[in-house]
Design an enzyme around this catalytic site. Structure first.
Site, PDB file in Angstrom:
ATOM      1  N   ASP A  64       0.813  -1.047   0.156  1.00  0.00           N
ATOM      2  CA  ASP A  64      -0.098   0.344   0.431  1.00  0.00           C
ATOM      3  C   ASP A  64       1.256   1.129  -0.095  1.00  0.00           C
ATOM      4  O   ASP A  64       1.767   1.483   1.054  1.00  0.00           O
ATOM      5  CB  ASP A  64      -0.741  -0.135   1.101  1.00  0.00           C
ATOM      6  N   TYR A  86     -10.562  14.580  -4.246  1.00  0.00           N
ATOM      7  CA  TYR A  86     -10.051  14.057  -5.400  1.00  0.00           C
ATOM      8  C   TYR A  86      -8.839  15.984  -6.334  1.00  0.00           C
ATOM      9  O   TYR A  86      -7.890  15.774  -6.287  1.00  0.00           O
ATOM     10  CB  TYR A  86     -10.477  13.783  -6.802  1.00  0.00           C
TER      11      TYR A  86
END
Length: 250
Positions: A60, A155
């Site tokens: 990750d 985002y």
């Protein structure tokens, strides 16, 4: 195992990362594929032109020790590093900001921005230390690094920040032969963007189906940028479906 051209791709289990791995492998690169989904990484490896030149590492980008291990394993296996493609990223649900949880905002920030920072930091360490010195970083930005869609504050904010990271990396890396590019992608046909073809909210309140493009064109563009000589930089590159609403959006 030594190779003259070695790349790390994050988020390599699907979409843009997978297409980029295929394109780079076809161009002769050795590649470390990094993502959370091991079986999908193995599928990407099998799709590459030279699977024996592919290293799979599960992890990750928000895990600092995992990222350090990724870069250590890559250099241990291939001997050096020439390219990092910071591709891993996620979006948040398209809801008004007052309905957005701090947890979701931080999750998007951790993957899109902190992950880019961690991988860039480790790549720069290697680029400065190796002989010949230098290397190339490509950051997956977005159309949203310039113009947002409705209800996309997390985002959009992170992709604006990635643009700042891109410029700072290029500036600070200049004297070490380290270069950095941001690729800004619009409506590539991936699972992350699949809803755009069905219909997505526009700034005028309408929901409109948008035109898409084959994601392999993005992979081919990554391979082209990666193949440039080290004294040539493309700071930002936009690739998008011709008829998507970006120029004049809103």
């Amino acid at each position: 195992m030594a190779s003259s051209k070695v790349a790390i791709i994050t988020g390599a289990s699907s979409g843009i990362g997978q297409k980029s791995a295929i394109a780079l492998s076809k161009a002769g690169w050795s590649i470390t594929l990094y993502a959370r989904r091991l079986e999908n990484l193995r599928e990407t490896k099998a799709m590459c032109a030279n699977p024996d030149q592919i290293l799979v590492v599960q992890g990750d980008v928000t895990d600092e020790e995992g990222v350090k291990s990724l870069f250590h394993k890559t250099v241990e296996h291939f001997g050096r590093l020439d390219l990092l493609f910071n591709n891993a990223g996620i979006n948040a649900p398209a809801v008004p900001i007052e309905e957005l949880s701090l947890e979701k905002f931080q999750q998007v920030t951790n993957i899109n921005l902190i992950g880019t920072f961690l991988c860039t930091r480790e790549a720069v360490k290697i680029f400065k230390a190796q002989t010949p010195q230098g290397g190339r970083i490509i950051n997956n930005g977005s159309i949203s690094a310039y113009t947002p869609r409705p209800n996309t504050a997390p985002y959009t904010a992170t992709k604006h920040a990635v643009l700042g990271m891109t410029k700072s990396t290029l500036l600070d890396g200049r004297k070490f032969n380290i270069t950095c590019t941001q690729i800004d992608i619009g409506n590539a046909a991936t699972s992350m963007a699949s809803g755009h073809a069905a219909g997505i909210l526009q700034a005028n309140g309408e929901v409109t189906a948008e035109h898409m493009m084959d994601a392999q064109h993005v992979g081919d563009t990554i391979a082209y940028i990666a193949g440039l000589p080290p004294d040539v930089t493309m700071l930002t590159v936009n690739i998008m479906a011709t008829r998507m609403p970006f120029v004049g959006r809103g």
